[in-house]
Write a protein that holds these residues in place. Structure first.
Motif, short mmCIF file in Angstrom:
data_model
loop_
_atom_site.label_atom_id
_atom_site.label_comp_id
_atom_site.label_asym_id
_atom_site.label_seq_id
_atom_site.Cartn_x
_atom_site.Cartn_y
_atom_site.Cartn_z
N HIS A 137 -37.09 -34.56 -13.93
CA HIS A 137 -37.86 -35.35 -14.90
C HIS A 137 -38.95 -36.16 -14.20
O HIS A 137 -40.10 -36.20 -14.66
CB HIS A 137 -36.92 -36.27 -15.68
N LYS A 138 -38.60 -36.78 -13.09
CA LYS A 138 -39.59 -37.58 -12.37
C LYS A 138 -40.73 -36.70 -11.85
O LYS A 138 -41.90 -37.07 -11.93
CB LYS A 138 -38.92 -38.32 -11.21
N ALA A 139 -40.36 -35.54 -11.33
CA ALA A 139 -41.38 -34.63 -10.80
C ALA A 139 -42.33 -34.15 -11.89
O ALA A 139 -43.51 -33.91 -11.64
CB ALA A 139 -40.70 -33.43 -10.13
N ILE A 153 -29.66 -35.42 -25.65
CA ILE A 153 -30.72 -35.44 -26.67
C ILE A 153 -31.94 -36.20 -26.18
O ILE A 153 -33.08 -35.73 -26.30
CB ILE A 153 -30.19 -36.05 -27.99
N GLY A 154 -31.72 -37.37 -25.61
CA GLY A 154 -32.85 -38.16 -25.13
C GLY A 154 -33.67 -37.44 -24.09
O GLY A 154 -34.90 -37.44 -24.13
N LEU A 155 -32.99 -36.77 -23.15
CA LEU A 155 -33.70 -36.07 -22.08
C LEU A 155 -34.41 -34.82 -22.59
O LEU A 155 -35.51 -34.49 -22.14
CB LEU A 155 -32.73 -35.72 -20.96
N GLU A 156 -33.79 -34.11 -23.52
CA GLU A 156 -34.46 -32.94 -24.09
C GLU A 156 -35.72 -33.34 -24.85
O GLU A 156 -36.76 -32.69 -24.75
CB GLU A 156 -33.50 -32.19 -25.01
N TRP A 196 -24.79 -26.60 -22.73
CA TRP A 196 -26.01 -26.24 -22.00
C TRP A 196 -27.16 -27.07 -22.52
O TRP A 196 -27.17 -27.54 -23.65
CB TRP A 196 -26.31 -24.76 -22.13
N SER A 197 -28.16 -27.26 -21.65
CA SER A 197 -29.37 -27.98 -22.02
C SER A 197 -30.51 -27.43 -21.18
O SER A 197 -30.36 -27.26 -19.97
CB SER A 197 -29.20 -29.48 -21.76
N ASP A 198 -31.64 -27.12 -21.83
CA ASP A 198 -32.82 -26.64 -21.11
C ASP A 198 -33.83 -27.78 -21.00
O ASP A 198 -34.20 -28.39 -22.01
CB ASP A 198 -33.47 -25.46 -21.84
N GLN A 199 -34.24 -28.06 -19.78
CA GLN A 199 -35.19 -29.15 -19.54
C GLN A 199 -36.14 -28.75 -18.40
O GLN A 199 -35.68 -28.34 -17.33
CB GLN A 199 -34.45 -30.44 -19.16
N HIS A 200 -37.45 -28.86 -18.67
CA HIS A 200 -38.48 -28.59 -17.66
C HIS A 200 -38.30 -27.20 -17.04
O HIS A 200 -38.45 -27.02 -15.83
CB HIS A 200 -38.47 -29.66 -16.58
N GLY A 201 -37.98 -26.21 -17.87
CA GLY A 201 -37.88 -24.84 -17.40
C GLY A 201 -36.62 -24.52 -16.62
O GLY A 201 -36.51 -23.43 -16.06
N SER A 207 -34.61 -30.16 -30.78
CA SER A 207 -35.16 -30.99 -29.69
C SER A 207 -35.99 -30.18 -28.71
O SER A 207 -36.50 -30.73 -27.73
CB SER A 207 -34.01 -31.68 -28.94
N LYS A 208 -36.12 -28.88 -28.97
CA LYS A 208 -36.82 -28.00 -28.03
C LYS A 208 -37.97 -27.28 -28.76
O LYS A 208 -39.07 -27.83 -28.90
CB LYS A 208 -35.84 -27.00 -27.41
N ALA A 209 -37.71 -26.06 -29.25
CA ALA A 209 -38.77 -25.24 -29.83
C ALA A 209 -39.44 -25.89 -31.03
O ALA A 209 -40.66 -25.75 -31.23
CB ALA A 209 -38.21 -23.87 -30.22
N ALA A 210 -38.67 -26.61 -31.85
CA ALA A 210 -39.27 -27.26 -33.01
C ALA A 210 -40.28 -28.32 -32.61
O ALA A 210 -41.20 -28.64 -33.36
CB ALA A 210 -38.18 -27.88 -33.88
#
Length: 412
Positions: free
Chosen positions: A198-200, A157-160, A321-326, A49-52
């Motif tokens: 996410h909004k930003a 998953i959805g947010l990533e 853990w989850s990485d989102q928007h840096g 859901s990230k690098a791929a």
């Protein structure tokens, strides 16, 4: 048990592959067979859901073990193969090609599958789900600049996927039926920070409303709002793969029911990873089923040792853990166990401590990884020790968590 027929592992994901390697690391010399339905070497799922999604080059699966490593460990890997039945009396795994593999002990590491939408029109080919590397490739083909994407489900998953799609130049809307995103995963304060990020970044979030139907090029909400789109991705949870275990007569209880050693009803069959439900001793025996990368690793290691006779209970503290928007979202323990929350300013992030009757049971934070990762790791260690730290010390950033940990005795 007589002659050792070997150990068969059904499922070649994180838990299964780690268990296979751990058997050799723990000096098991018998036959090890690792069976996977996908025609790939064992690979890591977090990058899907990230690098791929975001990499400039066509992605390749991030393999856990190469063919050379499998061979060096003496692990027989069968890919593109399905186990159709387990003959418990005969100690045999029956494959879809008609062959039979004997076992002395067997590990079920069958994982989970995406929950499917039941909304009218949801069976359309335009609704995509993410579980496998092939799924990731299919999604990547859709995620192009200017594409209007609707993501159904505001969980991890959805947010990533939403964050990755935005990086690829898509216009993204996330629809979550619950009142807020990450409703079951993190406290409201942390979820609000993730929502703001996410909004930003430009993601449109719609919460507190369900779906009426899915039409060609359109998602229709319960209030009749129409969201025109070019692609739809659903991330609405996962269902443990228990069919094989159920047909074998093993107990199913929100996953394959196992004891503290990860052993099923059958003393020669164990389960690990997303597919199993286990009692956690640190949380008073609460039965958990965890869909997390590190849990799959930890349980793969533990199951290997348990199949070799180790009697210790599995007690690793849950960590997500989850990485989102840096930024990183990290969770240790079980925040939903808490009845009180104490916050600590990390300078750029806020760490939330969750206590139950004074005992630390969870910690969560969202922010720059440098601010978050070390503190969450220390909180995890405090949770493992069943610590009852002073709320004032937890709240005071001048009091180092390492010093709090230093005065907490090891749990019995």
């Amino acid at each position: 048990m007589g002659t050792d027929a070997g150990i068969v592992i059904i499922g070649a994901g994180e838990a299964g592959a780690r268990a296979a390697a751990a058997l050799r690391e723990n000096n098991y010399a018998g036959p090890v067979t690792l069976i996977g339905e996908e025609r790939h070497l064992p690979y890591e799922r977090p990058p899907l859901s990230k690098a791929a999604m975001t990499g400039a080059d066509e992605p390749t699966a991030a393999t856990i073990m190469s063919e050379e490593q499998l061979a060096a460990h003496g692990i027989r890997h069968l890919s593109g193969v399905m186990v159709t039945e387990i003959d418990r009396a005969g100690h045999l795994a029956l494959l879809d090609d008609g062959s039979r593999i004997p076992y002395s002990r067997l590990l079920l590491a069958t994982g989970a599958r995406p929950r499917r939408l039941t909304t009218p029109g949801a069976d359309a080919a335009s609704v995509l789900y993410l579980r496998t590397f092939s799924d990731a490739l299919a999604m990547r083909a859709y995620l192009k600049p200017g594409i209007r994407l609707v993501v159904i489900g505001g969980g991890f998953i959805g947010l990533e996927i939403a964050a990755s799609a935005l990086d690829r130049g898509c216009s993204v809307t996330v629809v979550e039926m619950a009142p807020r995103i990450l409703g079951r995963a993190v406290p409201a304060e942390v979820a609000a920070l993730v929502a703001e990020a996410h909004k930003a970044a430009g993601v449109r979030l719609i919460t507190g409303i369900g779906l009426k139907g899915i039409e060609a090029g359109c998602v229709v909400l319960a209030d009749a709002t129409r969201l025109d789109c070019d692609a739809i991705i659903a991330g609405v949870g996962a269902i443990p793969e228990t069919g094989l275990a159920g047909r074998a007569g093993l107990t199913i209880e929100n996953g394959i029911r196992v004891d503290g050693r990860l052993q099923t009803d059958d003393p020669d069959i164990f389960a690990a990873g997303d597919c199993c439900a286990f009692p956690h001793p640190v949380f008073d025996g609460r039965r958990l089923r965890l869909e997390a990368w590190r849990n799959a690793q930890d349980q793969g290691n533990h199951a290997a040792r348990a199949m070799l006779g180790e009697t210790a209970e599995f007690d690793a503290i849950p960590w997500f853990w989850s990485d989102q928007h840096g930024q990183t979202l990290q969770i240790a323990g079980l925040p939903d166990e808490g009845d009180a929350t104490v916050t600590r300013d990390l300078g750029g992030a806020t760490l939330h401590f969750h206590l139950k009757a004074g005992r630390l049971v969870g910690a969560s934070a969202f922010g720059p990884i440098g601010n978050v990762a070390r503190e969450i790791r220390l909180a995890e260690m405090l949770i493992a020790r069943r610590a009852q730290p002073s709320p004032d010390a937890l709240a005071d950033p001048s009091v180092k968590l390492k010093s709090v940990l230093a005065v907490v005795p090891l749990a019995a």
